[in-house]
Write a protein that holds these residues in place. Sequence first.
Motif, PDB file in Angstrom:
ATOM      1  N   GLN A 181       9.425 -12.067 -27.596  1.00  0.00           N
ATOM      2  CA  GLN A 181       8.790 -13.312 -27.795  1.00  0.00           C
ATOM      3  C   GLN A 181       8.539 -13.586 -26.392  1.00  0.00           C
ATOM      4  O   GLN A 181       9.087 -13.670 -25.409  1.00  0.00           O
ATOM      5  N   ASN A 182       7.428 -14.649 -26.346  1.00  0.00           N
ATOM      6  CA  ASN A 182       7.013 -15.063 -25.168  1.00  0.00           C
ATOM      7  C   ASN A 182       6.561 -16.658 -25.360  1.00  0.00           C
ATOM      8  O   ASN A 182       5.680 -16.831 -26.138  1.00  0.00           O
ATOM      9  N   PRO A 183       7.220 -17.604 -24.520  1.00  0.00           N
ATOM     10  CA  PRO A 183       8.158 -17.509 -23.615  1.00  0.00           C
ATOM     11  C   PRO A 183       9.731 -17.350 -24.255  1.00  0.00           C
ATOM     12  O   PRO A 183       9.889 -17.504 -25.635  1.00  0.00           O
ATOM     13  N   ASP A 184      10.642 -16.853 -23.599  1.00  0.00           N
ATOM     14  CA  ASP A 184      12.102 -16.449 -24.253  1.00  0.00           C
ATOM     15  C   ASP A 184      12.843 -17.079 -23.467  1.00  0.00           C
ATOM     16  O   ASP A 184      13.162 -16.543 -22.183  1.00  0.00           O
ATOM     17  N   PRO A 185      13.647 -18.089 -23.886  1.00  0.00           N
ATOM     18  CA  PRO A 185      13.667 -18.762 -25.028  1.00  0.00           C
ATOM     19  C   PRO A 185      12.334 -19.764 -24.981  1.00  0.00           C
ATOM     20  O   PRO A 185      12.131 -20.180 -23.941  1.00  0.00           O
ATOM     21  N   VAL A 186      11.891 -19.994 -26.294  1.00  0.00           N
ATOM     22  CA  VAL A 186      10.750 -20.949 -26.262  1.00  0.00           C
ATOM     23  C   VAL A 186      11.465 -22.524 -26.192  1.00  0.00           C
ATOM     24  O   VAL A 186      12.530 -22.579 -26.945  1.00  0.00           O
ATOM     25  N   LYS A 187      10.562 -23.240 -25.713  1.00  0.00           N
ATOM     26  CA  LYS A 187      10.755 -24.932 -25.868  1.00  0.00           C
ATOM     27  C   LYS A 187      10.358 -25.596 -26.691  1.00  0.00           C
ATOM     28  O   LYS A 187       9.046 -25.120 -27.404  1.00  0.00           O
ATOM     29  N   PRO A 188      10.647 -26.645 -27.306  1.00  0.00           N
ATOM     30  CA  PRO A 188       9.965 -27.313 -28.142  1.00  0.00           C
ATOM     31  C   PRO A 188       8.711 -27.910 -27.838  1.00  0.00           C
ATOM     32  O   PRO A 188       8.580 -28.312 -26.656  1.00  0.00           O
ATOM     33  N   GLY A 189       7.708 -27.865 -28.781  1.00  0.00           N
ATOM     34  CA  GLY A 189       6.209 -28.190 -28.325  1.00  0.00           C
ATOM     35  C   GLY A 189       5.672 -27.095 -27.715  1.00  0.00           C
ATOM     36  O   GLY A 189       4.230 -27.205 -27.611  1.00  0.00           O
ATOM     37  N   ASP A 190       5.945 -25.883 -27.460  1.00  0.00           N
ATOM     38  CA  ASP A 190       5.227 -24.924 -26.826  1.00  0.00           C
ATOM     39  C   ASP A 190       4.700 -23.865 -28.062  1.00  0.00           C
ATOM     40  O   ASP A 190       5.075 -24.086 -29.138  1.00  0.00           O
ATOM     41  N   VAL A 191       3.641 -23.196 -27.472  1.00  0.00           N
ATOM     42  CA  VAL A 191       3.302 -22.157 -28.514  1.00  0.00           C
ATOM     43  C   VAL A 191       3.985 -20.878 -28.319  1.00  0.00           C
ATOM     44  O   VAL A 191       3.982 -20.339 -27.051  1.00  0.00           O
ATOM     45  N   LEU A 192       4.386 -20.421 -29.305  1.00  0.00           N
ATOM     46  CA  LEU A 192       5.098 -19.008 -29.398  1.00  0.00           C
ATOM     47  C   LEU A 192       4.189 -17.930 -29.750  1.00  0.00           C
ATOM     48  O   LEU A 192       3.581 -17.865 -30.602  1.00  0.00           O
ATOM     49  N   GLU A 193       4.371 -16.732 -28.856  1.00  0.00           N
ATOM     50  CA  GLU A 193       3.841 -15.517 -29.205  1.00  0.00           C
ATOM     51  C   GLU A 193       4.901 -14.434 -29.381  1.00  0.00           C
ATOM     52  O   GLU A 193       5.936 -14.162 -28.783  1.00  0.00           O
ATOM     53  N   VAL A 194       4.817 -13.855 -30.628  1.00  0.00           N
ATOM     54  CA  VAL A 194       5.547 -12.694 -31.074  1.00  0.00           C
ATOM     55  C   VAL A 194       4.824 -11.631 -31.430  1.00  0.00           C
ATOM     56  O   VAL A 194       3.610 -11.523 -31.705  1.00  0.00           O
ATOM     57  N   ARG A 195       5.515 -10.500 -30.737  1.00  0.00           N
ATOM     58  CA  ARG A 195       5.085  -9.270 -31.043  1.00  0.00           C
ATOM     59  C   ARG A 195       5.983  -8.341 -31.867  1.00  0.00           C
ATOM     60  O   ARG A 195       7.192  -8.121 -31.714  1.00  0.00           O
ATOM     61  N   PHE A 196       5.262  -7.755 -33.044  1.00  0.00           N
ATOM     62  CA  PHE A 196       6.207  -7.042 -33.847  1.00  0.00           C
ATOM     63  C   PHE A 196       5.674  -5.255 -33.692  1.00  0.00           C
ATOM     64  O   PHE A 196       4.593  -5.061 -33.618  1.00  0.00           O
ATOM     65  N   SER A 197       6.832  -4.626 -34.102  1.00  0.00           N
ATOM     66  CA  SER A 197       6.377  -3.235 -34.369  1.00  0.00           C
ATOM     67  C   SER A 197       6.416  -2.729 -35.716  1.00  0.00           C
ATOM     68  O   SER A 197       7.676  -2.911 -36.034  1.00  0.00           O
ATOM     69  N   ILE A 198       5.572  -2.325 -36.263  1.00  0.00           N
ATOM     70  CA  ILE A 198       5.557  -1.730 -37.928  1.00  0.00           C
ATOM     71  C   ILE A 198       5.603  -0.308 -37.808  1.00  0.00           C
ATOM     72  O   ILE A 198       4.701   0.288 -37.339  1.00  0.00           O
ATOM     73  N   GLN A 199       6.698   0.514 -38.153  1.00  0.00           N
ATOM     74  CA  GLN A 199       6.891   1.645 -38.255  1.00  0.00           C
ATOM     75  C   GLN A 199       6.972   2.312 -39.497  1.00  0.00           C
ATOM     76  O   GLN A 199       7.504   1.769 -40.606  1.00  0.00           O
TER      77      GLN A 199
END
Length: 416
Positions: A41-59
């Motif tokens: 997740q970016n940023p890690d940790p995320v702060k209130p009001g931020d835009v969170l980017e998450v990356r998942f691996s599907i296997q």
Amino acid sequence: MNFKKISRILVLLLFISMSFGQTAMALTNSDRGLIVDLLNQNPDPVKPGDVLEVRFSIQNARSSTTDSVVVELIPKYPFSKVSGQPLIENIGKLGKRYEDENSKVVKFELFVDNNVNAGQYPLEVLVYEQGNRDHASLKQEVMIDVDSESNAEIESISLEKLVPGKKTNLSFVIKNVGNSPLKNAMFSWDSTGDLILPVGSSNVKYINFIDIGENATVEYQVLTNVNTKPGLYKLDMTLIYDDVEELQTITQAGTLENQKRKTIESKAGIYIGGTTDFDIVFVEQTMRGDYSFSVSNIGNNKASSVTISIPDQEGWSMKGGSNSVVLGSLQKGDYTMADFGITPNTYGDFLPLKFQIAYTSSDGEREVQDKELSVLASKPVVMQESVKTSGSNSWMILAFAVACVAGFVFYKKKKI
């Protein structure tokens, strides 16, 4: 014999149907070998009001391929959709578990609520075959770290200047500038050498709760010694409160809370000294007709470059000279005299007389103070003596004239 053949045929048909059933249900059972991992997740940790980017691996951990795989996010508080960013991604075909194309990476963006408390929050991920969402193959929650420590500041102090010996109100405004409520706050202050002390209460005040973006005011009455030397003195302030971080909600365990005490220390300057006060008393009316006044520094601070003046006003007029007298410097308790050549418009009554006193205070500021005094408007002593002398001379002239007339009459009679 026929029975055995029939039994074998039935078993074979059942095996075939089970094989086809496994293929048909490849994306309808959550235990068929699809795996979802949160890569980062970016940023890690995320702060209130931020835009969170998450990356998942599907296997795909199965021994067979899967087609038209769809990954979907189900955002719940504190997460929400970012405008223009999709929450559903079709990643297509996944190869067998031993093949190079058995996994793919998918990225999503989410908005984090402005007022969320710190902790870990679940983000739900669905994996299913396109067109078959109601029978999702995989439904999984991943935990997202949110950092939202409470933060407070002492926003303002009501007092900049304190006059020695004068009881004064002192208040502090404490504002919650963080993203979590402040609980069980304790505020206190101390001055250098205890020169400033609270009156009627302790220097410690307690605040139960300050919500996000709100503030609280703590008030004191303070006093400093009358003999305190004028100058700038330090005020040390301390705020201690509970920083509440609400952690993830666990269905069976309820809500967990992690509390810790946080301390904020700051300092400010308060000037002791400043203004003073004056008293004016009518002393006498001089032989020339001037009015003489006593001017006293009755405050607790020195006054420099003191000037007293009588402004233009009804009932009085200047008969000559300046309407202002320079008195110089007056220490506290000192007094001096000031004479003014003024004339009342009427005599015999007490008339209000206004003054203005200008001086430089102990903190270097030029101050002006208005005063008013009731003064008896009487005739000058010289005028009164003049009237008396004039009357006396008239009687003497009259007596001399009478004597002359009497002498002349007596002389005439004697001559006859």
